[in-house]
Design a protein around this motif. Structure first.
Motif, PDB file in Angstrom:
ATOM      1  N   LEU A   1     -15.853  23.489 -39.496  1.00  0.00           N
ATOM      2  CA  LEU A   1     -17.327  23.508 -39.551  1.00  0.00           C
ATOM      3  C   LEU A   1     -17.889  22.249 -40.198  1.00  0.00           C
ATOM      4  O   LEU A   1     -18.945  21.766 -39.803  1.00  0.00           O
ATOM      5  N   ILE A   2     -17.168  21.745 -41.223  1.00  0.00           N
ATOM      6  CA  ILE A   2     -17.696  20.553 -41.907  1.00  0.00           C
ATOM      7  C   ILE A   2     -17.088  19.266 -41.354  1.00  0.00           C
ATOM      8  O   ILE A   2     -17.299  18.187 -41.910  1.00  0.00           O
ATOM      9  N   ASN A   3     -16.309  19.374 -40.285  1.00  0.00           N
ATOM     10  CA  ASN A   3     -15.668  18.195 -39.678  1.00  0.00           C
ATOM     11  C   ASN A   3     -14.858  17.396 -40.687  1.00  0.00           C
ATOM     12  O   ASN A   3     -14.949  16.157 -40.730  1.00  0.00           O
ATOM     13  N   ALA A   4     -14.098  18.109 -41.506  1.00  0.00           N
ATOM     14  CA  ALA A   4     -13.341  17.427 -42.561  1.00  0.00           C
ATOM     15  C   ALA A   4     -12.276  16.531 -41.957  1.00  0.00           C
ATOM     16  O   ALA A   4     -11.638  16.861 -40.953  1.00  0.00           O
ATOM     17  N   LYS A   5     -12.085  15.393 -42.607  1.00  0.00           N
ATOM     18  CA  LYS A   5     -11.088  14.437 -42.132  1.00  0.00           C
ATOM     19  C   LYS A   5     -10.185  14.001 -43.278  1.00  0.00           C
ATOM     20  O   LYS A   5      -8.982  13.861 -43.127  1.00  0.00           O
ATOM     21  N   ASN A   6     -10.791  13.803 -44.442  1.00  0.00           N
ATOM     22  CA  ASN A   6     -10.026  13.347 -45.597  1.00  0.00           C
ATOM     23  C   ASN A   6     -10.084  14.421 -46.686  1.00  0.00           C
ATOM     24  O   ASN A   6     -11.148  14.681 -47.245  1.00  0.00           O
ATOM     25  N   THR A   7      -8.938  15.068 -46.967  1.00  0.00           N
ATOM     26  CA  THR A   7      -8.961  16.200 -47.893  1.00  0.00           C
ATOM     27  C   THR A   7      -7.871  16.073 -48.961  1.00  0.00           C
ATOM     28  O   THR A   7      -6.976  15.244 -48.859  1.00  0.00           O
ATOM     29  N   MET A   8      -7.985  16.958 -49.943  1.00  0.00           N
ATOM     30  CA  MET A   8      -6.996  16.980 -51.033  1.00  0.00           C
ATOM     31  C   MET A   8      -6.679  18.437 -51.331  1.00  0.00           C
ATOM     32  O   MET A   8      -7.541  19.312 -51.222  1.00  0.00           O
TER      33      MET A   8
END
Ligand code: SAM
Ligand code: CA
Length: 242
Positions: free
Chosen positions: A72-79
């Motif tokens: 939904l948030i179009n995440a690309k860079n996560t931890m």
């Protein structure tokens, strides 16, 4: 209505839901979670169930929630802080685009390596950068470096509860404005509302005060918007405002 026995069982440490009845929780799992659970996540869940510390794993419904949220948030860079065998990590890796990245940290590499073959088979291991060791010094180093400020779309915190506020102090800088930090286990097995004389297991009692302190601090933090969800053991989503 839940039977007395069901209500008792429901209060057991490690139960993966804070819903009113086991039957309702089973209904959710069987109707909408298990039928749509990717084969690799099922395999990792079943493998983890054989492990002595399986109480730590993310529940299937929470895994499904995280996967949906990231899309939904179009995440690309996560931890991710706190990997264990990697169920939430796999839920994340499957949600990210092919060039997405996850910085994953845990003091225990052995458990990560237990789940790794399943993650590799799912074709998403290339998105993961696993760092063995305590997360706090890595965060400090990233802040010192300067180039990671405001660079994460999503951060999932699921490790040592007595450090959550220390993580928050740093993560608020590393997550981007509009990005989300998810703190897991913020209802701490329901113990956040237990009376002072309630018979709690030692580790539940020990960490309870840290969780209570965190919940108060998040609610009072003007830099974020928050939403505490009764999914799994409670997850508080914090959206960075400025
Ligand atoms: N997210 C995982 C999953 O989906 O299965 C569960 C994580 S488990 C609840 C907590 C993990 O935090 C453990 O694997 C533990 O080794 C790790 N941990 C504890 N202290 C840590 C620290 N200081 N830094 C990084 N990881 C830590
Ligand atoms: Ca958790």
């Amino acid at each position: 209505m839940a039977t007395k026995q069901e209500a008792g069982r429901h209060q057991e440490v490690g139960h993966k839901s804070l819903l009113q009845s086991d039957a309702l929780y089973q209904y959710i799992l069987e109707t909408s979670v298990y039928p749509r659970e990717p084969e690799s996540m099922k395999e990792l869940r079943e493998l983890t169930a054989q492990h002595p510390w399986n109480i730590m794993t993310t529940s299937a419904d929470e895994g499904q929630f995280l996967n949906m949220l990231l899309k939904l948030i179009n995440a690309k860079n996560t931890m991710e802080i706190g990997v264990y065998t990697g169920y939430s990590l796999l839920a994340t890796a499957l949600a990210l685009p092919d060039d997405g990245k996850i910085l994953a940290m845990d003091i225990n590499k052995e458990n990560y390596e237990l789940g790794l073959p399943v993650i590799q088979k799912a074709g998403v291991a290339h998105k993961i950068d696993f760092k063995e060791g305590p997360a706090l010094p890595v965060l400090d180093q990233m802040i010192e470096d300067g180039k990671y400020h405001g660079s994460f779309d999503f951060i999932f915190v699921d490790a040592d509860k007595d450090n959550y506020l220390n993580y928050h102090k740093r993560l608020i800088d590393l997550v981007k404005v509009g990005g989300i930090i998810g703190y897991d286990n913020t209802l701490w097995n329901g113990s956040v509302v237990a009376p002072p004389d309630a018979p709690l297991r030692k580790y539940v009692r020990y960490y309870r005060d840290f969780v209570l302190e965190l919940n108060k601090a998040l609610a009072a933090d003007p830099r974020i918007e928050i939403c505490m969800l009764p999914v799994g053991d409670g997850i508080t989503l914090c959206r960075r405002l400025s």
